[in-house]
Scaffold this active site. Structure first.
Site, PDB file in Angstrom:
ATOM      1  N   GLY A  23      29.578  38.051  33.778  1.00  0.00           N
ATOM      2  CA  GLY A  23      30.629  37.321  33.084  1.00  0.00           C
ATOM      3  C   GLY A  23      30.726  37.727  31.630  1.00  0.00           C
ATOM      4  O   GLY A  23      29.713  37.933  30.965  1.00  0.00           O
ATOM      5  N   ARG A  30      32.078  42.847  39.071  1.00  0.00           N
ATOM      6  CA  ARG A  30      30.999  42.792  40.044  1.00  0.00           C
ATOM      7  C   ARG A  30      30.915  44.132  40.763  1.00  0.00           C
ATOM      8  O   ARG A  30      31.907  44.850  40.874  1.00  0.00           O
ATOM      9  CB  ARG A  30      31.236  41.663  41.045  1.00  0.00           C
ATOM     10  CG  ARG A  30      31.174  40.278  40.417  1.00  0.00           C
ATOM     11  CD  ARG A  30      31.472  39.206  41.435  1.00  0.00           C
ATOM     12  NE  ARG A  30      31.403  37.871  40.844  1.00  0.00           N
ATOM     13  CZ  ARG A  30      31.674  36.751  41.490  1.00  0.00           C
ATOM     14  NH1 ARG A  30      32.040  36.808  42.762  1.00  0.00           N
ATOM     15  NH2 ARG A  30      31.582  35.594  40.887  1.00  0.00           N
ATOM     16  N   ASP A  44      21.152  37.274  33.629  1.00  0.00           N
ATOM     17  CA  ASP A  44      20.033  37.579  34.508  1.00  0.00           C
ATOM     18  C   ASP A  44      20.440  38.434  35.702  1.00  0.00           C
ATOM     19  O   ASP A  44      19.664  39.283  36.158  1.00  0.00           O
ATOM     20  CB  ASP A  44      19.335  36.293  34.961  1.00  0.00           C
ATOM     21  CG  ASP A  44      20.196  35.440  35.884  1.00  0.00           C
ATOM     22  OD1 ASP A  44      21.426  35.456  35.732  1.00  0.00           O
ATOM     23  OD2 ASP A  44      19.623  34.753  36.746  1.00  0.00           O
ATOM     24  N   THR A  86      25.566  35.895  27.725  1.00  0.00           N
ATOM     25  CA  THR A  86      26.072  34.931  28.703  1.00  0.00           C
ATOM     26  C   THR A  86      26.256  33.584  28.019  1.00  0.00           C
ATOM     27  O   THR A  86      25.405  33.174  27.223  1.00  0.00           O
ATOM     28  CB  THR A  86      25.116  34.764  29.906  1.00  0.00           C
ATOM     29  OG1 THR A  86      25.506  33.612  30.663  1.00  0.00           O
ATOM     30  CG2 THR A  86      23.678  34.590  29.467  1.00  0.00           C
ATOM     31  N   ASP A 139      25.979  30.775  29.342  1.00  0.00           N
ATOM     32  CA  ASP A 139      25.121  29.750  29.938  1.00  0.00           C
ATOM     33  C   ASP A 139      23.804  29.571  29.193  1.00  0.00           C
ATOM     34  O   ASP A 139      23.140  28.540  29.346  1.00  0.00           O
ATOM     35  CB  ASP A 139      24.816  30.092  31.402  1.00  0.00           C
ATOM     36  CG  ASP A 139      26.038  29.974  32.300  1.00  0.00           C
ATOM     37  OD1 ASP A 139      27.027  29.345  31.868  1.00  0.00           O
ATOM     38  OD2 ASP A 139      26.008  30.508  33.414  1.00  0.00           O
ATOM     39  N   ASP A 193      20.979  30.821  29.811  1.00  0.00           N
ATOM     40  CA  ASP A 193      19.942  30.548  30.801  1.00  0.00           C
ATOM     41  C   ASP A 193      18.957  31.695  30.978  1.00  0.00           C
ATOM     42  O   ASP A 193      18.328  31.834  32.037  1.00  0.00           O
ATOM     43  CB  ASP A 193      20.598  30.218  32.151  1.00  0.00           C
ATOM     44  CG  ASP A 193      21.487  31.347  32.668  1.00  0.00           C
ATOM     45  OD1 ASP A 193      21.779  32.288  31.893  1.00  0.00           O
ATOM     46  OD2 ASP A 193      21.901  31.277  33.840  1.00  0.00           O
ATOM     47  N   ARG A 204      26.025  26.125  36.009  1.00  0.00           N
ATOM     48  CA  ARG A 204      25.678  25.464  37.270  1.00  0.00           C
ATOM     49  C   ARG A 204      24.177  25.342  37.475  1.00  0.00           C
ATOM     50  O   ARG A 204      23.709  24.469  38.203  1.00  0.00           O
ATOM     51  CB  ARG A 204      26.297  26.213  38.444  1.00  0.00           C
ATOM     52  CG  ARG A 204      25.771  27.628  38.662  1.00  0.00           C
ATOM     53  CD  ARG A 204      26.497  28.290  39.816  1.00  0.00           C
ATOM     54  NE  ARG A 204      27.921  28.392  39.556  1.00  0.00           N
ATOM     55  CZ  ARG A 204      28.810  28.708  40.495  1.00  0.00           C
ATOM     56  NH1 ARG A 204      28.403  28.925  41.730  1.00  0.00           N
ATOM     57  NH2 ARG A 204      30.087  28.806  40.204  1.00  0.00           N
TER      58      ARG A 204
END
Length: 331
Positions: free
Chosen positions: A12, A73, A104, A127, A129, A131, A173
């Protein structure tokens, strides 16, 4: 001998990726390295789709969202044959170092490539996120918080005007960093996180309790709930329907979606991207390999690519305690 470096963006997109590319271009120029920019993530490795990046490519780049190298992708790359093709293409170009900007999933791809290509691989975390273990923040995270906060501020105007309950779904998420800190910064009334969610009924009881306390003191109210995507088992509309039944109020769900990925990066992301891109290039030609460069407490850090997804990255305890205090505030 001059090194040949390649860079790609994968996964992303995140605001600040272009700022990072800019820093890599400039740093490579200063070191006398030749820099190749692969297009469309790992697809570019398979299709040998690249361009030579020079200083003229950096003009007005630091403030642009998205990624000029594009992203996509790439299912074929996940196979051994795909990784072997990528390795062959890198070898044909005599690439010494590959820099991968992504999250990741992108780092898992880089680790997969390392089974077939023995050049130097360096990851840079990009990213929204946040994360990825081994760094306090990832490129794009700060801008995403600002984007979410701006959206919630606008939702708040309507919530107050109609005295309604609004549920705002944000990305993340598997990690609640964006939801937690955007909720704090926007003065949201409640937040639902993947790290703390346990059971629908228990969560509904907590929300209803907070709403009833507010009503007893203020009468009709507005109420903003921030929820991380895919946390609620039945989805956002199911949560809204259950709250209507429990509170007898109008409830409106709002999904922010991909607007969170876009926009001009804020200064924090520009600074982080510039520092990490420059530091990554400083490692070109060293014995350091198979690592991600990040930043911990303002200092450049290095962590094995595998540890970026194998190690847990917990939410900040202070932020969690602050949110708990806000959600149980006495009016």
């Amino acid at each position: 001998m001059s090194k040949r470096v390649a860079v790609l963006t994968s996964g992303g997109d995140a605001p600040g990726m272009n700022a990072c590319i800019r820093a890599i271009v400039i740093a490579c120029e200063r070191h006398g390295f030749t820099l190749f920019g692969y297009q469309h993530g790992y697809n570019g490795l398979l299709e040998q789709e690249y361009e030579i990046l020079a200083l003229q490519a950096t003009h007005n780049l630091i403030q642009q969202g998205g990624t000029v190298l594009h992203s996509a992708r790439c299912e074929p790359f996940k196979t051994d044959e795909g990784a072997k093709t990528a390795a062959t293409n890198l070898t044909e170009l005599e690439i010494d170092t590959l820099i991968v900007i992504g999250g990741d999933g992108s780092f898992r791809g880089a680790d997969h490539l390392a089974d077939f290509w023995h050049g130097q691989i360096i990851g840079i975390p990009g990213t929204i996120d946040n994360d990825v273990a081994g760094t306090d923040a990832t490129i794009g995270y700060y801008t995403a918080i600002d984007t979410v906060v701006s959206s919630i501020d606008k939702v708040r105007d309507t919530a107050d005007a109609f005295e309604r309950i609004f549920i705002v779904e944000v990305m993340g998420r598997h990690a609640g960093f964006l939801a937690l800190n955007s909720a704090l910064a926007s003065a949201a009334d409640y937040v639902i996180l993947p790290e703390t969610f346990q059971h629908c009924d228990a969560e509904l009881d907590k929300i209803t309790e907070q709403i009833e306390k507010r009503r007893q003191l203020k009468g009709a109210i507005s109420f903003i709930i921030v929820v991380a995507e895919n946390v609620w088992p039945g989805g956002l509309n199911d949560l809204a329907d259950k709250l209507v039944s429990k509170t007898q109020s109008e409830v409106r769900p709002v999904t922010l979606g991909h607007v969170q990925r876009g926009g001009s990066p804020v200064s924090q992301d520009r600074l982080l991207a510039t520092k990490l891109g420059t530091y990554a290039v400083s490692l070109v030609g060293s014995d350091t390999n198979g690592i991600m460069v990040g930043e911990l407490n303002g200092t450049p850090s290095e962590i094995a690519l595998t540890e970026t997804w194998e190690k847990d990255k917990p939410l900040n305890p202070s932020s969690m305690e602050t949110m708990l205090t806000i959600m149980n505030e006495r009016y």
